[in-house]
Design a protein around this motif. Sequence first.
Motif, PDB file in Angstrom:
ATOM      1  N   MET A  74       4.253   9.422 -16.634  1.00 41.47           N
ATOM      2  CA  MET A  74       4.975   8.060 -16.880  1.00 41.47           C
ATOM      3  C   MET A  74       5.366   7.883 -18.252  1.00 41.47           C
ATOM      4  SD  MET A  74       4.717   6.761 -13.930  1.00 41.47           S
ATOM      5  CE  MET A  74       5.123   5.000 -13.936  1.00 41.47           C
ATOM      6  N   ALA A  75       4.439   8.288 -19.006  1.00 41.29           N
ATOM      7  CA  ALA A  75       4.811   8.350 -20.433  1.00 41.29           C
ATOM      8  C   ALA A  75       5.892   9.043 -20.773  1.00 41.29           C
ATOM      9  CB  ALA A  75       3.820   8.694 -21.563  1.00 41.29           C
ATOM     10  N   ALA A  76       5.985  10.245 -20.053  1.00 38.44           N
ATOM     11  CA  ALA A  76       7.084  11.207 -20.615  1.00 38.44           C
ATOM     12  C   ALA A  76       8.765  10.742 -19.722  1.00 38.44           C
ATOM     13  CB  ALA A  76       6.960  12.535 -19.777  1.00 38.44           C
ATOM     14  N   GLY A  77       8.662   9.905 -18.903  1.00 31.28           N
ATOM     15  CA  GLY A  77       9.808   9.106 -17.934  1.00 31.28           C
ATOM     16  C   GLY A  77      10.163   7.679 -18.594  1.00 31.28           C
ATOM     17  N   GLU A  78       9.584   7.327 -19.452  1.00 29.28           N
ATOM     18  CA  GLU A  78       9.956   6.223 -20.193  1.00 29.28           C
ATOM     19  C   GLU A  78      11.506   6.036 -20.320  1.00 29.28           C
ATOM     20  OE1 GLU A  78       8.398   3.097 -23.538  1.00 29.28           O
ATOM     21  OE2 GLU A  78       6.993   4.581 -22.703  1.00 29.28           O
ATOM     22  N   ASP A  79      12.040   6.932 -21.124  1.00 27.05           N
ATOM     23  CA  ASP A  79      13.507   6.863 -21.436  1.00 27.05           C
ATOM     24  C   ASP A  79      14.322   6.888 -20.307  1.00 27.05           C
ATOM     25  OD1 ASP A  79      12.852   6.569 -23.957  1.00 27.05           O
ATOM     26  OD2 ASP A  79      13.180   8.554 -24.482  1.00 27.05           O
ATOM     27  N   GLU A  80      13.750   7.579 -19.183  1.00 23.14           N
ATOM     28  CA  GLU A  80      14.592   7.569 -18.060  1.00 23.14           C
ATOM     29  C   GLU A  80      14.359   6.483 -16.798  1.00 23.14           C
ATOM     30  OE1 GLU A  80      14.334  11.671 -19.771  1.00 23.14           O
ATOM     31  OE2 GLU A  80      12.703  10.079 -19.186  1.00 23.14           O
ATOM     32  N   GLY A  81      13.494   5.552 -17.268  1.00 27.61           N
ATOM     33  CA  GLY A  81      13.380   4.464 -16.612  1.00 27.61           C
ATOM     34  C   GLY A  81      12.435   4.544 -15.218  1.00 27.61           C
ATOM     35  N   ILE A  82      11.415   5.515 -15.447  1.00 26.91           N
ATOM     36  CA  ILE A  82      10.655   5.848 -14.377  1.00 26.91           C
ATOM     37  C   ILE A  82       9.590   4.626 -14.061  1.00 26.91           C
ATOM     38  CG2 ILE A  82       8.382   6.555 -15.965  1.00 26.91           C
ATOM     39  CD1 ILE A  82       8.363   8.994 -14.038  1.00 26.91           C
ATOM     40  N   ASP A  83       9.437   4.653 -12.805  1.00 31.37           N
ATOM     41  CA  ASP A  83       8.492   3.551 -12.186  1.00 31.37           C
ATOM     42  C   ASP A  83       7.820   4.017 -10.834  1.00 31.37           C
ATOM     43  OD1 ASP A  83       7.352   1.291 -12.013  1.00 31.37           O
ATOM     44  OD2 ASP A  83       9.114   0.063 -12.385  1.00 31.37           O
ATOM     45  N   ASN A  84       7.006   3.325 -10.426  1.00 29.61           N
ATOM     46  CA  ASN A  84       6.229   3.533  -9.028  1.00 29.61           C
ATOM     47  C   ASN A  84       7.023   3.013  -8.024  1.00 29.61           C
ATOM     48  OD1 ASN A  84       3.506   4.525 -10.279  1.00 29.61           O
ATOM     49  ND2 ASN A  84       3.555   1.953 -11.149  1.00 29.61           N
ATOM     50  N   PHE A  85       6.755   3.947  -6.680  1.00 28.85           N
ATOM     51  CA  PHE A  85       7.381   3.376  -5.480  1.00 28.85           C
ATOM     52  C   PHE A  85       6.186   3.834  -4.466  1.00 28.85           C
ATOM     53  CE2 PHE A  85       8.659   7.763  -5.599  1.00 28.85           C
ATOM     54  CZ  PHE A  85       8.852   8.321  -4.149  1.00 28.85           C
ATOM     55  N   GLY A  86       6.375   2.994  -3.300  1.00 29.39           N
ATOM     56  CA  GLY A  86       5.359   3.009  -2.208  1.00 29.39           C
ATOM     57  C   GLY A  86       5.951   3.867  -1.050  1.00 29.39           C
ATOM     58  N   THR A  87       5.167   3.858   0.062  1.00 33.42           N
ATOM     59  CA  THR A  87       5.531   4.225   1.349  1.00 33.42           C
ATOM     60  C   THR A  87       6.475   3.718   2.002  1.00 33.42           C
ATOM     61  OG1 THR A  87       3.488   3.270   2.435  1.00 33.42           O
ATOM     62  CG2 THR A  87       3.305   5.293   1.494  1.00 33.42           C
ATOM     63  N   TYR A  88       6.751   2.336   1.785  1.00 30.07           N
ATOM     64  CA  TYR A  88       7.870   1.602   2.513  1.00 30.07           C
ATOM     65  C   TYR A  88       9.285   2.126   2.037  1.00 30.07           C
ATOM     66  CZ  TYR A  88       4.552  -1.953   4.406  1.00 30.07           C
ATOM     67  OH  TYR A  88       3.568  -2.648   5.090  1.00 30.07           O
ATOM     68  N   ALA A  89       9.334   2.419   0.718  1.00 28.53           N
ATOM     69  CA  ALA A  89      10.715   2.682   0.404  1.00 28.53           C
ATOM     70  C   ALA A  89      10.693   4.352   0.801  1.00 28.53           C
ATOM     71  CB  ALA A  89      10.548   2.862  -1.107  1.00 28.53           C
ATOM     72  N   MET A  90       9.667   5.017   0.752  1.00 24.68           N
ATOM     73  CA  MET A  90       9.813   6.496   1.176  1.00 24.68           C
ATOM     74  C   MET A  90      10.366   6.469   2.768  1.00 24.68           C
ATOM     75  SD  MET A  90       7.142   9.773   0.688  1.00 24.68           S
ATOM     76  CE  MET A  90       5.973   8.895   1.913  1.00 24.68           C
ATOM     77  N   SER A  91       9.936   5.450   3.486  1.00 26.50           N
ATOM     78  CA  SER A  91      10.046   5.519   4.882  1.00 26.50           C
ATOM     79  C   SER A  91      11.592   5.376   5.288  1.00 26.50           C
ATOM     80  CB  SER A  91       9.197   4.596   5.674  1.00 26.50           C
ATOM     81  OG  SER A  91       9.575   4.461   7.028  1.00 26.50           O
ATOM     82  N   SER A  92      11.953   4.210   4.415  1.00 27.63           N
ATOM     83  CA  SER A  92      13.473   3.886   4.528  1.00 27.63           C
ATOM     84  C   SER A  92      14.299   5.154   3.972  1.00 27.63           C
ATOM     85  CB  SER A  92      13.687   2.715   3.705  1.00 27.63           C
ATOM     86  OG  SER A  92      15.050   2.277   3.340  1.00 27.63           O
ATOM     87  N   LEU A  93      13.973   5.751   2.883  1.00 31.05           N
ATOM     88  CA  LEU A  93      14.592   6.784   2.310  1.00 31.05           C
ATOM     89  C   LEU A  93      14.755   7.940   3.433  1.00 31.05           C
ATOM     90  CD1 LEU A  93      13.635   6.534  -1.309  1.00 31.05           C
ATOM     91  CD2 LEU A  93      16.025   6.108  -0.515  1.00 31.05           C
TER      92      LEU A  93
END
Length: 867
Positions: A703-722
């Motif tokens: 999470m610290a390394a991805g700050e510039d890339e706009g990193i964030d969390n996602f959950g299983t509902y999004a994974m299911s849609s994708l």
Amino acid sequence: MLPFQLSFYPTVSLQISRLGQLERPQRCPVGFKGLFDSVMDSTMVLGKRWKDAAETVIIGGGCVGVSLAYHLAKAGQKDVVLLEKSELTAGSTWHAAGLTTYYHPGINLKKVHYHSIKLYESLEAETGQAVGFHQPGSIRIASTPVRVDELKYQMARTHWHPTPQWLITPEKIKELFPLLNMDKVLAGLYNPGDGHIDPYSLTMALAAGARMYGAQIYNPALVSGLTPTSDGKWDVQTPHGTIRANRIVNATGFWAREVGQQIGFDHPTIPVHHQYVVTATVPEVKALKAELPVIRDLEGSYYLRQERDGLLFGPYEKEEKMVLQDSWVRDGVPPGFGKELFESDLDRIMHHVEMAMEMVPVLKNADIINIVSGPITYTPDLLPMVGPHQGARNYWTAIGFGYGVIHAGGIGKFLSDWIVTGEPPYDLIECDPNRYGKWTTVPYLCAKARESYGFNNVVGYPKEERFAGRPTNRTSGVYELLKGKASMGFHAGWEQPHWFYKPGDNAGYKPSFRRTNWFGPVGRECKLVMEKVGVVDLTPFGKFMVKGKDSHKLLDRLFANTMPKVGLTNISHMLTPTGRVYAEVTITQLTPGEFLLITGSGSELHDLRWMEKEVAEGAYDVDISNVTEDIGVLGVAGPKARDVLQKLTQEDMSDASFKFLHCKPIQLGGINLRAIRISYTGELGWELYIPHKDMAAVYQAIMAAGEDEGIDNFGTYAMSSLRLEKGFRGWGAEMNCDTNPLEAGLDYFIKLNKHADFIGKAALQEIKAKGLKRKLSYITMETDDVDPEGNETIWLNGKVVGNTTSGAYSYTTQQSLAFAYLPVELCSVGQKVEVEMLGRKYPAMVVQEPLVLTEPTRTRLQKKSKA
């Protein structure tokens, strides 16, 4: 008059009657044959020829155990033995209210209920034993708009089943049940053919049938010991001798824990106090020309039916008022308890009594002649534990039945078919005994049983969550970091984020039959993964290490795909002997002969048992270790996933060096782990397999390394849609023990030409030669505020033609989509159909899959275009 004495435990139950009467529960007469059989059971056991060997020994003589004996014997199995410690029906069967219904909110248990009712309709003619079966139908009463939605939701999930079920108007309800107060009634769910049966007579008829087909029933025959043998059989010890059994089935009701403890299992079952009230003759009931249908007042949380010329009704109290017999979990069932009752407590159910009187006003003047308060068995989720148990060869369970009478016939047939053929006749994984594990502690069991009893008639929403007893001791290494940011789901004891809150979001669990508070945030998470980079906790995956001299040989036998080479990963499927999909597993060969297997969270012990069975029967020289709780898993996905991970490792993460479906041991932020280039979102991504103790540190570093890339969390509902947008199938939805891999479109993963004779190979070759009758199709829909989730009915020209398997909203293409099984002649792209949701039929069309190309495919096409 009953052919047994009714007694109460621990003290005589006070019965309330304005007439001052004290009566026992009434049952239909069982006839001289049933009475004779019950007497002979208890006096002739030592006079019978004692069997010292049996194919199957069933322990427990309630309606479920006797049903299994009947079905096994009828199927032709020789040497079926049932052992009952006292007399048949002792426990929960004898005092049950005997309700029978086609209805069940789950998809698979509808089949169990259907088979039970069809058996009960014909059992008397088959055995000559009266069963006291009444079929006046039943009505589930909806008295709020949300309840009406619930009934419509259930209708959409029922039309593709043979279950007779209709949504009816208040006028029709009044016609069927003229004693009802219609002030609050908005609609009803009507099941013709529902009703009630005398549990004692039913059990005696099943016993008569079992004997008729050759089964032996011994009672009283207490099982005092169970000893496994080296060849997978069991020595079953009783005071009358020992029986060597090929398999044993625990069907002992609220004694299930004690029997399980004989071989090291603490089955998560617990007795609860359930009460029902019986009235004297009600003049308005007696005057009716036809028997009243059973009603279930969902808001009042009680059932009510006609009992002779009176009424019988039973409530389900809220969790703060219901009573658990938790002392039996700690100390065991008191010796001698069998056909006894608890002291009744009318005060505890008065709220429900008052609601019943409001709904059925004739109750106000009815005399209560009996209050029955007896033990029924609950599991944490209210569903029974049915099937072979992981951890002990040839040990089966048929326990935890809160509704044993309606389940008995169908479960007896289900288990009999499985035992005889070697595979389940249809998918019933929600009742798999292996859904529980060591994380299922007594405090958890008690909390969930209270919740489940109190939730008996709560609104059954999609994506339902229940929170009692959570979290268990199964929490991932990032749970503490995420629990305040996400709406958590429960998977095999684990807490896993479904979706994440942001400031301004309508946070919390707010279920609905329509789009609700998570709809917008999940779209935000999908956009994150499609455009930037996201992190998801995948720790609940089941994880096994397989190694040893015969590891490759074993896996080649178990799986229809070829085994991956060292450092590579593939998707493989275990099939049943008839070619249906038992499991989907991701397999990686880490070093020569050492394999990492990954399965879904709900399949952990389900799959492990299947593999262990093959190891034992084939005498393979392998070691299988369950490392599920030792390894945490993070998924990192999105077009900027590589950029983020590359900051933390010296390993070359480029496409040329770290290809799709490759696995490497890497150091990430100074921590050793394994990385597999795979993502169930279909986007660029890796799954990181991390020692559990290091998971939080790795997550924080990413999470610290991805700050510039706009990193964030996602959950299983999004994974299911994708995953649906990418056309990825899911086990338990698009494939299960009701489907074969060819109709599911899994041909790529099935290697019929591989040298190894994998389980199900011959059957699949035959299926392929005959041709398919149905296929999995990919459909889009024109909807409004409701999206498919799976198991909806599909219509064409007013006829049912199929069903959806899973569905979601595609945020990338801005439309609803689903997978669906359709007849092969309706699978062409452009075919138009309708999908039923909440009482409407929405236009739908078969389209080319996928809607969105996967990242590896897009990359390959880009390279091809440049070339």
